[in-house]
Structures are given as C-alpha cells and as structure tokens.
Design an enzyme around this catalytic site. Sequence first.
Site, PDB file in Angstrom:
ATOM      1  N   HIS A  16     -26.521  11.004  33.067  1.00  0.00           N
ATOM      2  CA  HIS A  16     -25.698  12.051  33.520  1.00  0.00           C
ATOM      3  C   HIS A  16     -24.642  12.152  32.150  1.00  0.00           C
ATOM      4  CE1 HIS A  16     -21.914   9.780  35.202  1.00  0.00           C
ATOM      5  NE2 HIS A  16     -22.774   9.128  34.341  1.00  0.00           N
ATOM      6  N   CYS A  25     -17.834   8.913  28.349  1.00  0.00           N
ATOM      7  CA  CYS A  25     -18.847   9.289  29.477  1.00  0.00           C
ATOM      8  C   CYS A  25     -19.063  10.785  29.287  1.00  0.00           C
ATOM      9  CB  CYS A  25     -18.501   9.017  30.758  1.00  0.00           C
ATOM     10  SG  CYS A  25     -18.520   7.249  31.083  1.00  0.00           S
ATOM     11  N   HIS A  29     -25.774   9.841  29.053  1.00  0.00           N
ATOM     12  CA  HIS A  29     -25.939   8.529  29.274  1.00  0.00           C
ATOM     13  C   HIS A  29     -26.517   7.920  30.614  1.00  0.00           C
ATOM     14  CE1 HIS A  29     -22.054   8.777  30.943  1.00  0.00           C
ATOM     15  NE2 HIS A  29     -22.151   7.661  31.611  1.00  0.00           N
ATOM     16  N   HIS A  31     -27.577   5.172  34.038  1.00  0.00           N
ATOM     17  CA  HIS A  31     -26.908   3.995  34.902  1.00  0.00           C
ATOM     18  C   HIS A  31     -28.132   3.582  35.723  1.00  0.00           C
ATOM     19  CE1 HIS A  31     -22.820   4.497  33.677  1.00  0.00           C
ATOM     20  NE2 HIS A  31     -22.887   5.782  34.120  1.00  0.00           N
ATOM     21  N   HIS A  75     -34.687   8.728  37.357  1.00  0.00           N
ATOM     22  CA  HIS A  75     -35.011   9.166  36.036  1.00  0.00           C
ATOM     23  C   HIS A  75     -34.865  10.773  35.946  1.00  0.00           C
ATOM     24  CE1 HIS A  75     -36.912   5.312  36.125  1.00  0.00           C
ATOM     25  NE2 HIS A  75     -36.849   5.185  34.806  1.00  0.00           N
ATOM     26  N   GLU A 136     -22.201   1.957  39.861  1.00  0.00           N
ATOM     27  CA  GLU A 136     -22.661   2.501  38.759  1.00  0.00           C
ATOM     28  C   GLU A 136     -23.087   1.495  37.855  1.00  0.00           C
ATOM     29  OE1 GLU A 136     -20.713   6.268  37.254  1.00  0.00           O
ATOM     30  OE2 GLU A 136     -20.280   4.758  35.842  1.00  0.00           O
TER      31      GLU A 136
END
Length: 149
Positions: A16, A25, A29, A31, A75, A136
């Site tokens: 996201h 952020c 990137h 998680h 994914h 996260e």
Amino acid sequence: MSNIRITKQFSFETGHALYGYDGKCKNVHGHSYKLSVTVIGTPIADRNNVKFGMVIDFSDLKKIVKEEIVDVFDHATVFNQTTPHVELANELKERGHHVILVDYQPTSENMVTDFAGKIKKRLPEDIQLFSLRLQETETSFAEWFASDN
C-alpha cells in the site's frame, strides 16, 4: 450455556501507499499482515449435530475470512481511489498487477474496519464478530472491537 470466544489467525502479504502522508509510508511498500479474527457465541448443544460443542467450525470461519479478506488482499497493492494514486493504480493494473482501490486511506485502522464489515455480513446469525486484530509489523497493530462500535 456460556458464551465462548474463539479466534482464528491468518497471514497475507499486501502492499500500500498513504497518499499525502508526511513520512516514509507515502511510498509504495508492503507488509506481512497477521489478522486475528475472534467471534463469540454459544457452543452447539444438540448432541445429534456433527458440530456439537462448537461455537463455529474453525473451517467455516476460515472459509469466510479467506474468501472475503485473504484471497482478495494477498499479494495485492491497495490505493485510495479518491487520490492521485488512482493514476498509479491504473498503470499497475494495465501491466497485470493485482490492485485494489478503496474509498479510504489504506491504514491498518481503516483496513481493520473494512474487514470487520465484510466478515460480519458472512457470519451465521447466532455468531457475532467480537474483535479483529490486524498486525502490520512485529510491534504495530490496529484492533476493532464490536463493543466499541
């Protein structure tokens, strides 16, 4: 009979970016999310029921969460559709990437709220969603509790 809470845990990988954010952020990137789903209900008391003693069969809960959350978000890259990130999202889609456009900033807080709504709609009438925990990172998570909402 007593109300019992049961929890099933899930893992999925999602990318996201936070449009307009003033930190790292803002960049795309990903998680390794961990989602804990807790439901509450009364165990089945009918001795003739194959699910006697269960609040809900863990495999039934797994089916719901996999179909609504894991299989959709795993994914994928999530972008807020109400920001200029929609242009990047469309470019990625054209190149065959799995992109999800949402109408919120894709923070853990907003994602866990979205997930709660999706899961609640699929639960049997006699089973309530008690809480969700969306982790996260190893040290950061957001929680949703029915009692707070």
